[in-house]
Design an enzyme around this catalytic site. Sequence first.
Site, PDB file in Angstrom:
ATOM      1  CG  HIS A 100      23.582  40.293 -24.802  1.00  0.00           C
ATOM      2  ND1 HIS A 100      24.177  41.157 -25.698  1.00  0.00           N
ATOM      3  CD2 HIS A 100      22.963  39.352 -25.562  1.00  0.00           C
ATOM      4  CE1 HIS A 100      23.920  40.762 -26.931  1.00  0.00           C
ATOM      5  NE2 HIS A 100      23.180  39.668 -26.867  1.00  0.00           N
ATOM      6  CG  HIS A 268      18.141  34.468 -33.525  1.00  0.00           C
ATOM      7  ND1 HIS A 268      19.216  34.336 -34.378  1.00  0.00           N
ATOM      8  CD2 HIS A 268      18.540  35.327 -32.547  1.00  0.00           C
ATOM      9  CE1 HIS A 268      20.214  35.091 -33.947  1.00  0.00           C
ATOM     10  NE2 HIS A 268      19.820  35.697 -32.826  1.00  0.00           N
TER      11      HIS A 268
END
Length: 730
Positions: A100, A268
Amino acid sequence: MNDMTVNTGGKCPVMHGSATSSRSTSTKDWWPEALNVEILHQHGARSNPMDPDFDYKEAVKALDFDALKADLHALMTDSQPWWPADWGHYGGLMIRMSWHAAGTYRTSDGRGGGSTGNLRFAPLNSWPDNGNLDKARRLLWPIKKKYGNAISWADLMLLAGTVAYENMGLETYGFAFGREDIWAPEIDVNWGEEKEWLAPSENRYANLEDADTLGPNLAAVHMGLIYVNPEGVNGNPDPARTAKHIRVTFARMAMNDEETAALTAGGHTVGKAHGNGDAGALGREPEGGNIEDQGFGWMNPNSTGKPSGHITSGVEGAWTTEPTKFDMGYFDMLFGHEWELTTSPAGAKQWKPVNIEDIDMPIDTDDGTTKTMPVMTDADMAMKVDPIYREICEKFMADEAYFRDTFARAWFKLTHRDMGPKANYIGPWVPEEDLIWQDPIPAGSTAYDVAAVKAKIEATDLTPVEMITTAWDSARTYRGSDKRGGANGARIRLAPQRSWESNEPARLGRVLSALEPIASETGASVADVIVLAGNVGVEAVAKAGGFNVDVPFTPGRGDATQEMTDAESFDVLEPQADGFRNFAKDQYAGVADEMFLDRAQLMGLTAADMTVLLGGMRVIGANYGGNAHGVFTDNVGSLSSDYFVNLTDMGNTWHPVGNDLYELRDRETGKVKFTATRADLVFGSNSILRAYAEVYAQDDNKEKFAKDFVAAWTKVMNNDRFDLNGEPNA
């Protein structure tokens, strides 16, 4: 990637005044439409706590790199009671922080990204998508404290995710140090116009059904998100539709389809999302929290003190059977099961397998024995439903080594895309391979006779303005945001730049045909010859203005080839407006002053630099297409302060004449003396810029004007000379 959104109840991110607030009304509050010149002065010396002679790029070279990495490896499994790690491993949290930090990068203007440590400041530190990343930074604090000035927050936050992947079994591609911290929030980045977190996507699209209509410069579907809504477009699950928006948002962050699929799967493969509770009960984000919270946000009054009590996105669950290992588990889970819609305990829409054996389910983060239901978001389901992404994933599944390598390279690109060329890379883990997205440039020669080259340039029939505009057009592409563009490499002679409208291809071709043979004859690079020719032109117009100046020149630029140039990625560097040459495509005419300011900021210029360059370029006659707007002089081609003298002369008045053009008329006779655009008038109307203009209009500052113009010109020409002491503008 892991957790992606937070429900903050649609709270406005802007601090509002109250009866007890000590916040005074600012100039911007009174006049919100005023041109904000302060973006040219952000991150100045006054905000930097380091000593004036501190050089991070030198300091980091003395870092004990191996010891730092060992400490980060130890951190991964050193679970702290104040924020216990999932399965005793902080890897997922650290990866999400790195992701992020870097994932805000967008190709359109090169802004965002992790190269400044901006995740520490508003608004990013309080974005819903960055929920609980304040905990990741606090976990890193003991390491930052230990190594101090030898490691920036920007480097440390991105290294933490890379080490996390290594700790969980991935052979990473490498890592480079060299990111310097900023010390205050950025004010030059437009994250969107919304005043509400997670406002409906319609606010960002001309047509929500057409993902390509996402607003210019934006790369996320909601205010406060990094990419897409994991629950689907506007929270409505539809994987096929979501895939279209994923493709656009990732492309705007410099990723192709294969890199996008690899990053989604690799992101993920580890960690989990957190939504095992009431997300609406969370406290304010860090920037809006109580003073006693000390920068901690999203406080959970219902916390269990266990990992399962963490609430971030509202989505709940892990994607793989073993979320602390980098393996092929994501593909096994996604493609090995059919999936159906469900909701998390926090009410988020997510997908669960229709049937799954206990052996394939992840273990509960708290007790280490109970099996829990895995999860897929709408973005994950898009990898299965979209035919292009599915084909790529099937290729990965058939070749694990290929997937690991593709992901490692994509992760490296994600975390380094905004660092610019490899000249900015520092440390023992810098990969040797040159990657095309790094805009490689061969080293240039310094073993030629500069004076001889200069003499050959002077012997051509090129005019000073032709040489000046060509050098300017070559150098102006530089963006300090991601350190791309600039004169080094001479890419102005390659596709796509040689055909850009703003580069006046006919004039450019004529100049190159005269300069390229000189480079060939003398051993100088074309890049050096272009810049040196611009200097020759500046010296000539200065002499015509009565000033004998020597424009500084340092050889050593190299010439890129077409094979070294990703033409598509360079398209975003094309100027849509350039106030210095009074150029703007028709659709941008009404915002010429704003785009002028934006270009000056990207070029690393101060307000004074911007002012003196504008005045000089006008009187030189360097406008696009030779237009006369803003050429406030009767001696075009001579470097003089006439622009500022006439701009500030109260014997003149200004009159709009349509199409964002204005006439300067004699106050007494009404005679039209000059014409101008918004990019000119702003130097008289904006109080800050007018103050600079008045300096150069003074009778005693004519020589200062010439000296300052040369200094600012040299700065522009050297912006991308990272080989000069490792710094631009050296």
